[in-house]
Design a protein around this motif. Structure first.
Motif, mmCIF file in Angstrom:
data_model
loop_
_atom_site.group_PDB
_atom_site.id
_atom_site.type_symbol
_atom_site.label_atom_id
_atom_site.label_comp_id
_atom_site.label_asym_id
_atom_site.label_seq_id
_atom_site.Cartn_x
_atom_site.Cartn_y
_atom_site.Cartn_z
ATOM 1 N N PRO A 106 0.801 -1.239 0.000
ATOM 2 C CA PRO A 106 0.000 0.000 0.000
ATOM 3 C C PRO A 106 0.829 1.282 0.000
ATOM 4 C CG PRO A 106 0.251 -0.790 2.242
ATOM 5 C CD PRO A 106 1.017 -1.764 1.366
ATOM 6 N N TYR A 107 2.110 1.194 -0.298
ATOM 7 C CA TYR A 107 3.027 2.289 -0.022
ATOM 8 C C TYR A 107 2.725 3.601 -0.752
ATOM 9 C CZ TYR A 107 6.036 -1.368 1.962
ATOM 10 O OH TYR A 107 6.544 -2.396 2.706
ATOM 11 N N LYS A 108 2.962 4.705 -0.035
ATOM 12 C CA LYS A 108 3.118 6.011 -0.647
ATOM 13 C C LYS A 108 4.568 6.107 -1.122
ATOM 14 C CE LYS A 108 0.491 9.094 -0.463
ATOM 15 N NZ LYS A 108 0.087 9.958 0.651
ATOM 16 N N VAL A 109 4.806 6.914 -2.160
ATOM 17 C CA VAL A 109 6.146 7.020 -2.757
ATOM 18 C C VAL A 109 6.663 8.441 -2.592
ATOM 19 C CG1 VAL A 109 7.490 6.841 -4.885
ATOM 20 C CG2 VAL A 109 5.641 5.209 -4.437
ATOM 21 N N MET A 110 7.876 8.541 -2.111
ATOM 22 C CA MET A 110 8.541 9.828 -1.924
ATOM 23 C C MET A 110 9.829 9.838 -2.739
ATOM 24 S SD MET A 110 10.019 11.249 1.703
ATOM 25 C CE MET A 110 11.055 12.696 1.834
ATOM 26 N N PHE A 111 10.100 10.952 -3.410
ATOM 27 C CA PHE A 111 11.357 11.121 -4.146
ATOM 28 C C PHE A 111 12.256 12.044 -3.319
ATOM 29 C CE2 PHE A 111 8.012 10.467 -7.354
ATOM 30 C CZ PHE A 111 8.483 9.298 -7.938
ATOM 31 N N PRO A 112 13.177 11.487 -2.528
ATOM 32 C CA PRO A 112 13.916 12.294 -1.565
ATOM 33 C C PRO A 112 15.165 12.966 -2.108
ATOM 34 C CG PRO A 112 14.451 9.996 -1.270
ATOM 35 C CD PRO A 112 13.438 10.050 -2.373
ATOM 36 N N GLY A 113 15.648 12.538 -3.237
ATOM 37 C CA GLY A 113 16.916 13.009 -3.778
ATOM 38 C C GLY A 113 17.475 11.913 -4.654
ATOM 39 N N PRO A 114 18.585 12.152 -5.323
ATOM 40 C CA PRO A 114 18.994 11.227 -6.383
ATOM 41 C C PRO A 114 19.761 9.982 -5.950
ATOM 42 C CG PRO A 114 20.476 13.096 -6.326
ATOM 43 C CD PRO A 114 19.407 13.364 -5.300
ATOM 44 N N THR A 115 20.201 9.874 -4.697
ATOM 45 C CA THR A 115 21.060 8.751 -4.329
ATOM 46 C C THR A 115 20.481 7.942 -3.188
ATOM 47 O OG1 THR A 115 22.378 9.902 -2.643
ATOM 48 C CG2 THR A 115 23.032 10.196 -4.950
ATOM 49 N N GLY A 116 21.075 6.779 -2.950
ATOM 50 C CA GLY A 116 20.599 5.895 -1.904
ATOM 51 C C GLY A 116 20.652 6.513 -0.525
ATOM 52 N N THR A 117 21.731 7.208 -0.220
ATOM 53 C CA THR A 117 21.829 7.795 1.119
ATOM 54 C C THR A 117 20.755 8.851 1.349
ATOM 55 O OG1 THR A 117 23.464 8.527 2.761
ATOM 56 C CG2 THR A 117 23.470 9.689 0.652
ATOM 57 N N ASN A 118 20.305 9.537 0.279
ATOM 58 C CA ASN A 118 19.180 10.472 0.415
ATOM 59 C C ASN A 118 17.920 9.730 0.874
ATOM 60 O OD1 ASN A 118 20.360 12.033 -2.559
ATOM 61 N ND2 ASN A 118 20.606 12.839 -0.500
ATOM 62 N N ALA A 119 17.698 8.560 0.315
ATOM 63 C CA ALA A 119 16.533 7.767 0.682
ATOM 64 C C ALA A 119 16.623 7.318 2.139
ATOM 65 C CB ALA A 119 16.395 6.562 -0.241
ATOM 66 N N VAL A 120 17.808 6.887 2.561
ATOM 67 C CA VAL A 120 17.988 6.457 3.948
ATOM 68 C C VAL A 120 17.785 7.623 4.910
ATOM 69 C CG1 VAL A 120 19.669 5.578 5.618
ATOM 70 C CG2 VAL A 120 19.459 4.494 3.382
ATOM 71 N N GLU A 121 18.376 8.766 4.578
ATOM 72 C CA GLU A 121 18.214 9.939 5.451
ATOM 73 C C GLU A 121 16.736 10.287 5.623
ATOM 74 O OE1 GLU A 121 20.430 11.489 7.187
ATOM 75 O OE2 GLU A 121 22.364 11.034 6.284
ATOM 76 N N SER A 122 15.979 10.258 4.555
ATOM 77 C CA SER A 122 14.556 10.598 4.654
ATOM 78 C C SER A 122 13.800 9.548 5.461
ATOM 79 C CB SER A 122 13.949 10.753 3.258
ATOM 80 O OG SER A 122 13.982 9.544 2.538
ATOM 81 N N ALA A 123 14.195 8.275 5.330
ATOM 82 C CA ALA A 123 13.545 7.215 6.096
ATOM 83 C C ALA A 123 13.789 7.390 7.589
ATOM 84 C CB ALA A 123 14.055 5.852 5.637
ATOM 85 N N LEU A 124 15.027 7.705 7.960
ATOM 86 C CA LEU A 124 15.355 7.907 9.371
ATOM 87 C C LEU A 124 14.637 9.132 9.922
ATOM 88 C CD1 LEU A 124 19.225 7.239 9.320
ATOM 89 C CD2 LEU A 124 17.364 5.609 9.753
ATOM 90 N N LYS A 125 14.621 10.206 9.130
ATOM 91 C CA LYS A 125 13.948 11.431 9.564
ATOM 92 C C LYS A 125 12.447 11.180 9.768
ATOM 93 C CE LYS A 125 14.901 15.501 7.572
ATOM 94 N NZ LYS A 125 14.835 16.640 6.601
ATOM 95 N N LEU A 126 11.838 10.465 8.833
ATOM 96 C CA LEU A 126 10.409 10.190 8.938
ATOM 97 C C LEU A 126 10.104 9.324 10.157
ATOM 98 C CD1 LEU A 126 7.549 10.387 7.788
ATOM 99 C CD2 LEU A 126 8.063 8.393 6.361
ATOM 100 N N ALA A 127 10.906 8.292 10.392
ATOM 101 C CA ALA A 127 10.679 7.403 11.539
ATOM 102 C C ALA A 127 10.739 8.177 12.844
ATOM 103 C CB ALA A 127 11.711 6.282 11.544
ATOM 104 N N ARG A 128 11.707 9.066 12.956
ATOM 105 C CA ARG A 128 11.840 9.872 14.177
ATOM 106 C C ARG A 128 10.662 10.837 14.330
ATOM 107 N NH1 ARG A 128 18.118 9.982 12.714
ATOM 108 N NH2 ARG A 128 18.868 8.568 14.346
#
Length: 423
Positions: A106-128
């Protein structure tokens, strides 16, 4: 292979000392197609690296290249921030219809930036943000990226030291089989959670790779992943699966967690999601976690429209019939496994073990310097492979999913020769 000394002067005098891959492959590459790369002198190399997993469909895949050229020639939007564009719409619709709906995700999709670490940073920020807590649990030998938040949940001491500041709010736990099966799964983790005197702050989330690529091709069992998902649910922690290198079909299924039958709260994807090696990453999460305010997380290059074009083409070409692609990858993986078993059998005194899933495999040497020597000799013989593991002790195989059986056999024979000739 006879290689004349290439002209590397401009790289050595002008480019930073931080460069790495070029040191192991001292030539100047000029063109590439499929699973082959060619240097400026015309020497041919079989690629078992695939852009560190960014080229699952090979170099300059003709179907994806055609889609990209057509888009550019009609003056399609190149830079779009997070504006709505026809290219983004086509990708989102294709991703939903080909990947998410058939898997009941059921996921929503977010485009956080062009690289993998951008995706991880957004995931950590969202979880917090969702949980109102700071601590994130990661695992021994994890690798999640090179920016500060990602480094805080990365295990490698060398990479962590590059931050130059304390990396906080992350707590490592033992990955699957880290303690060689001597203790039950998660007994330490759960003891810390339940003990008010443990000093462990209640975590917002747990981040995990199903197969640790940079960590040495450490494969988590499906049972272990299911138990981890259960721990997260019982202790009110979000489960983040970092599928940046192992997603997009690398282990067989499109997402590497499918085999375990789990549905993570958050998933990060990058590398081969564009299919063509173009920068692109996704952070996906369950709808109830979408608590972002508009513009709260952004980035200038989060809307790479040419990448949307090739990504949609890759999904339509290779994943409309997902079971066929998965079956092919598993068959190629069995071919690799058989060859590595033969190599290990011939070198029992030197090889500790080999392990992998789908088309990601690693061969660990007892002599921790041996893997680098094998990779160097393989390059001289026309094969591109890298090493991984905390001390570079693992030869890592990451060929394109589209590699032919004959090309795979050729590369594996070259690898066997490199192992013999470095004994």
């Amino acid at each position: 292979m006879t290689i004349t000394q290439p002209d590397l002067s401009v790289f050595e005098t002008l480019e930073s000392e931080v460069r790495s891959y070029c040191r192991g492959w001292p030539t100047v590459f000029d063109r590439a197609q499929g699973s082959r790369m060619y240097d400026e002198d015309g020497h041919e190399y079989l690629d078992f690296f695939a852009g560190a997993g960014s080229l699952n469909y090979g170099h300059n895949n003709p179907v994806l290249k055609r889609a990209l050229i057509d888009y550019i020639e009609r003056d399609g939007v190149t830079h779009g921030l997070d504006m709505s564009t026809t290219a983004k719409r086509a990708f989102l619709e294709t991703f939903q219809n080909v990947i998410l709906r058939p898997r009941d995700l059921p996921y929503k999709v977010m485009f956080p930036g062009p690289t993998g670490t951008n995706a991880v940073e957004s995931a950590l920020k969202l979880a917090r943000k969702v949980k109102g807590r700071e601590s994130i649990v990661s695992f021994t030998n994890a690798f999640h990226g090179m920016s500060l938040g990602s480094l805080a949940v990365t295990g490698n001491a060398f990479k962590r030291a590059g931050a130059g500041i304390p990396l906080v709010h992350g707590t490592p736990m033992p990955f699957d089989n880290y303690l060689d099966g001597q203790t039950p799964d998660f007994i330490w983790f759960e003891r810390l959670l339940e003990d008010q005197g443990s000093g462990l702050n209640q975590p917002a989330a747990v981040i995990v790779e199903t197969v640790q690529g940079e960590g040495g091709i450490n494969v988590a069992r499906a049972e272990w992943l299911r138990k981890l998902a259960d721990v997260c649910e019982r202790w009110d922690m979000l489960l983040i699966v970092d599928d940046i290198q192992m997603g997009c079909g690398r282990t067989g299924a499109f997402f590497s967690f499918e085999e375990a039958g789990i549905t993570p709260d958050i998933v990060t994807v990058s590398k081969s999601i564009s299919g063509y090696g173009l920068p692109m990453s996704l952070c996906m999460f369950k709808p109830e976690l979408d608590v972002w305010e508009p513009g709260e997380h952004n980035g200038t290059f989060r809307g790479n429209n040419p990448a949307f074009v090739t990504a949609a083409a890759a999904l339509e070409t290779y994943w409309t019939d997902g079971p066929a692609m998965e079956k092919q990858t598993r068959a190629r993986g069995e071919q690799v496994e058989q060859a590595l078993a033969s190599i290990a059998d011939e070198n029992r005194a030197d090889i500790k073990e080999f392990r992998g899933r789908g088309l990601v495999w690693g061969m660990e040497f007892l002599d921790k310097d041996r893997a680098s020597a094998v990779a160097k000799r393989a390059f001289e013989l026309g094969l591109l492979i890298e090493t991984s593991g905390p001390e570079g002790e693992v030869v890592k195989l990451l060929p394109a999913l589209t590699i032919t059986p004959d090309e795979l056999d050729e590369g594996l024979r070259t690898l066997a020769r490199a192992v013999r000739e470095t004994a």
